[in-house]
Design a protein around this motif. Structure first.
Motif, PDB file in Angstrom:
ATOM      1  N   LEU A  97      79.957  97.988 106.358  1.00  0.00           N
ATOM      2  CA  LEU A  97      79.136  96.727 106.945  1.00  0.00           C
ATOM      3  C   LEU A  97      78.865  97.065 108.393  1.00  0.00           C
ATOM      4  O   LEU A  97      78.433  96.021 109.249  1.00  0.00           O
ATOM      5  CB  LEU A  97      80.060  95.450 106.670  1.00  0.00           C
ATOM      6  CG  LEU A  97      80.112  95.165 105.316  1.00  0.00           C
ATOM      7  CD1 LEU A  97      81.328  93.926 105.256  1.00  0.00           C
ATOM      8  CD2 LEU A  97      79.060  94.806 104.538  1.00  0.00           C
ATOM      9  N   THR A 101      83.152  97.982 111.078  1.00  0.00           N
ATOM     10  CA  THR A 101      83.624  96.917 109.974  1.00  0.00           C
ATOM     11  C   THR A 101      83.710  97.425 108.585  1.00  0.00           C
ATOM     12  O   THR A 101      82.576  98.048 108.056  1.00  0.00           O
ATOM     13  CB  THR A 101      82.873  95.582 110.011  1.00  0.00           C
ATOM     14  OG1 THR A 101      82.633  95.198 111.270  1.00  0.00           O
ATOM     15  CG2 THR A 101      83.163  94.586 108.787  1.00  0.00           C
ATOM     16  N   SER A 103      84.651  96.519 104.221  1.00  0.00           N
ATOM     17  CA  SER A 103      85.320  95.888 103.117  1.00  0.00           C
ATOM     18  C   SER A 103      85.920  96.593 101.990  1.00  0.00           C
ATOM     19  O   SER A 103      85.594  97.513 101.647  1.00  0.00           O
ATOM     20  CB  SER A 103      84.236  94.944 102.287  1.00  0.00           C
ATOM     21  OG  SER A 103      84.736  94.318 101.194  1.00  0.00           O
ATOM     22  N   PRO A 116      86.444  92.576 111.217  1.00  0.00           N
ATOM     23  CA  PRO A 116      85.015  92.031 110.715  1.00  0.00           C
ATOM     24  C   PRO A 116      84.110  91.641 111.746  1.00  0.00           C
ATOM     25  O   PRO A 116      84.831  90.611 112.447  1.00  0.00           O
ATOM     26  CB  PRO A 116      85.556  91.046 109.536  1.00  0.00           C
ATOM     27  CG  PRO A 116      86.782  90.566 110.138  1.00  0.00           C
ATOM     28  CD  PRO A 116      87.330  92.006 110.521  1.00  0.00           C
ATOM     29  N   LYS A 118      80.411  90.032 112.150  1.00  0.00           N
ATOM     30  CA  LYS A 118      79.279  89.864 111.267  1.00  0.00           C
ATOM     31  C   LYS A 118      78.268  89.701 112.206  1.00  0.00           C
ATOM     32  O   LYS A 118      76.840  90.082 111.657  1.00  0.00           O
ATOM     33  CB  LYS A 118      79.414  88.376 110.595  1.00  0.00           C
ATOM     34  CG  LYS A 118      78.215  88.341 109.671  1.00  0.00           C
ATOM     35  CD  LYS A 118      78.536  87.088 108.863  1.00  0.00           C
ATOM     36  CE  LYS A 118      77.504  86.952 107.608  1.00  0.00           C
ATOM     37  NZ  LYS A 118      77.908  85.823 106.805  1.00  0.00           N
ATOM     38  N   TRP A 142      75.729  90.980 105.131  1.00  0.00           N
ATOM     39  CA  TRP A 142      76.850  90.673 104.447  1.00  0.00           C
ATOM     40  C   TRP A 142      76.652  90.295 102.966  1.00  0.00           C
ATOM     41  O   TRP A 142      75.721  89.459 102.717  1.00  0.00           O
ATOM     42  CB  TRP A 142      77.964  89.887 104.786  1.00  0.00           C
ATOM     43  CG  TRP A 142      78.794  90.529 106.089  1.00  0.00           C
ATOM     44  CD1 TRP A 142      78.061  91.593 106.967  1.00  0.00           C
ATOM     45  CD2 TRP A 142      79.785  90.233 106.460  1.00  0.00           C
ATOM     46  NE1 TRP A 142      79.151  91.799 108.020  1.00  0.00           N
ATOM     47  CE2 TRP A 142      80.278  90.848 107.769  1.00  0.00           C
ATOM     48  CE3 TRP A 142      80.875  89.220 106.096  1.00  0.00           C
ATOM     49  CZ2 TRP A 142      81.249  90.824 108.453  1.00  0.00           C
ATOM     50  CZ3 TRP A 142      82.108  89.297 106.858  1.00  0.00           C
ATOM     51  CH2 TRP A 142      82.072  89.887 108.044  1.00  0.00           C
ATOM     52  N   LEU A 146      81.046  87.548  99.716  1.00  0.00           N
ATOM     53  CA  LEU A 146      82.135  88.295 100.462  1.00  0.00           C
ATOM     54  C   LEU A 146      83.070  87.381 100.936  1.00  0.00           C
ATOM     55  O   LEU A 146      84.283  87.451 100.782  1.00  0.00           O
ATOM     56  CB  LEU A 146      81.775  89.228 101.384  1.00  0.00           C
ATOM     57  CG  LEU A 146      82.774  89.831 102.194  1.00  0.00           C
ATOM     58  CD1 LEU A 146      83.625  91.039 101.278  1.00  0.00           C
ATOM     59  CD2 LEU A 146      82.236  90.905 103.177  1.00  0.00           C
ATOM     60  N   GLU A 147      82.504  86.322 101.617  1.00  0.00           N
ATOM     61  CA  GLU A 147      83.543  85.718 102.710  1.00  0.00           C
ATOM     62  C   GLU A 147      84.496  84.568 101.727  1.00  0.00           C
ATOM     63  O   GLU A 147      85.728  84.381 102.239  1.00  0.00           O
ATOM     64  CB  GLU A 147      82.817  84.929 103.549  1.00  0.00           C
ATOM     65  CG  GLU A 147      82.109  85.768 104.654  1.00  0.00           C
ATOM     66  CD  GLU A 147      81.225  84.761 105.613  1.00  0.00           C
ATOM     67  OE1 GLU A 147      80.859  83.710 105.187  1.00  0.00           O
ATOM     68  OE2 GLU A 147      80.769  85.359 106.414  1.00  0.00           O
ATOM     69  N   THR A 167      83.082  85.098 113.639  1.00  0.00           N
ATOM     70  CA  THR A 167      83.496  85.457 112.149  1.00  0.00           C
ATOM     71  C   THR A 167      84.611  84.839 111.723  1.00  0.00           C
ATOM     72  O   THR A 167      84.764  84.610 110.442  1.00  0.00           O
ATOM     73  CB  THR A 167      83.450  87.119 112.330  1.00  0.00           C
ATOM     74  OG1 THR A 167      82.151  87.673 112.731  1.00  0.00           O
ATOM     75  CG2 THR A 167      83.486  87.556 110.861  1.00  0.00           C
TER      76      THR A 167
END
Length: 359
Positions: A97, A101, A103, A116, A118, A142, A146-147, A167
């Motif tokens: 990301l 960052t 995931s 993370p 953002k 993103w 995801l969150e 974030t």
């Protein structure tokens, strides 16, 4: 008026929820401290800066390559080469990301975010950079879901490009946060679950084990290091995510030092290694920048030393802040140029920001 201010303060404090903080202790843990005039009991690096690095590019460090297409020079680029087809299946799925960052979806099913960030730096630093024209990046969108699906978050250190309170608020307090020592006080009070860890300690998150390991870096939440009270008051490091007997290594921001050999000694190789290759070049800081950030050849050498089955570089890119880099993709040009020069046998997976891969 003073009574109104007092009532407002009482109201605001009543609206906050204390965080749930746990500090891990382990028989194998390592913590190194240092004392300077005015600052006692501060964290320090496990090993010192090497007097000589194993390998260093001296000239022709940024050769042209048909594998990268750029709008101009080494700016605003895309990698268009083919990544190797790997026979070995680790079960890890990941998405880059941007910058530092990631995931990560583990073989046992957990979704873990690494460092993370953002948006931009936290306020008011972001405003200062916007006004002065420095360290402002393009943002990577993103995934919309995801969150809501994150099980855990790990942080390598407190610097603004790796730790964002904005974030944190968007992730909410249902997520479990795993941090180096000294981090909890930087979180807003809103009932967050925080586990603080020293080097070579471990914690469980469902079916995965998180090991916190050393990096060669420093910490602070100010622009100029070594002049304020939070200098090295929180620890820094990297992470090993272990799941179904498979291991993923995230180095964090780090220079090369003997801590790499120490990590290699404690773990029997890694299925995936996420290695930093940027922020090593600076006209005025010079050698000090390499002390705390790997060059691409440092990262390649470290990946071999760690017995990485595959290396994925990060830190470069269109969404990077370009702190100590010649351009957005200069580190990637250097990496591809140095790969054959040092006869690296570690397979490379090169990603553009936002891309996913299953390994």
């Amino acid at each position: 008026m003073k009574y109104q201010i007092l009532l407002a303060s009482i109201f605001l404090s009543a609206c906050t929820t204390p965080n749930h903080v746990k500090t891990v202790t382990s028989a194998d843990q390592v913590t190194v401290y240092n004392s300077n005039p005015g600052y006692q009991h501060r964290f320090d690096n496990f090993y010192k800066m090497p007097k000589q690095y194993p390998v260093s590019c001296i000239k022709d460090c940024y050769p042209k390559t048909p594998l990268i297409e750029c709008e101009q020079g080494m700016e605003q680029c895309q990698y268009i080469g083919n990544n190797p087809i790997l026979e070995r299946k680790s079960g890890y799925r990941l998405q880059w990301l941007g910058h530092a960052t990631f995931s990560i979806q583990t073989p046992s099913g957990e979704t873990i975010l690494i460092d993370p960030v953002k948006h931009q730096f936290d306020w008011p630093i972001d405003l200062g950079f916007k006004l002065t024209g420095g360290f402002y990046r393009n943002e990577v969108p993103w995934p919309s879901d995801l969150e809501s699906g994150v099980d855990g978050v790990v942080y390598s250190h407190i610097h603004y490009d790796h730790f964002s309170t904005q974030t944190i608020k968007s992730l909410g307090n249902k997520v479990h946060f795993f941090t180096p020592l000294g981090f909890a006080e930087y979180f807003p009070d809103d009932g967050y679950q925080i586990t603080q860890m020293p080097w070579f300690s471990s914690a469980k998150i469902n079916g995965s084990t998180l090991h916190f390991v050393p990096a060669h870096h420093f910490s602070s939440r100010i622009i100029v290091p070594y002049i304020t009270e939070d200098n090295d008051a929180s620890l820094w490091g990297g992470w090993v995510i272990e799941s179904n007997n498979k291991r993923l290594f995230y180095a964090g921001d780090t220079g090369y030092s003997e801590h790499i050999a120490e990590i290699a000694k404690r773990f029997d190789g890694f299925d995936v290694c996420l290695m930093p290759i940027a922020s090593y070049f600076h006209k005025t800081a010079g050698r000090w920048y390499r002390k705390v950030h790997m060059t691409p050849e440092d990262a390649l050498y470290a990946a071999q030393e760690l017995n990485c089955k595959v290396m994925i570089p990060w830190g470069y890119g269109n969404a990077s802040w370009k702190m100590g880099d010649k351009s957005s993709h200069a580190p990637l040009f250097r990496l591809l140029g140095q790969y054959p020069q040092i006869h690296s046998k570690t397979p490379l997976i090169i990603l553009n920001e936002g891309e996913r891969i299953e390994l």
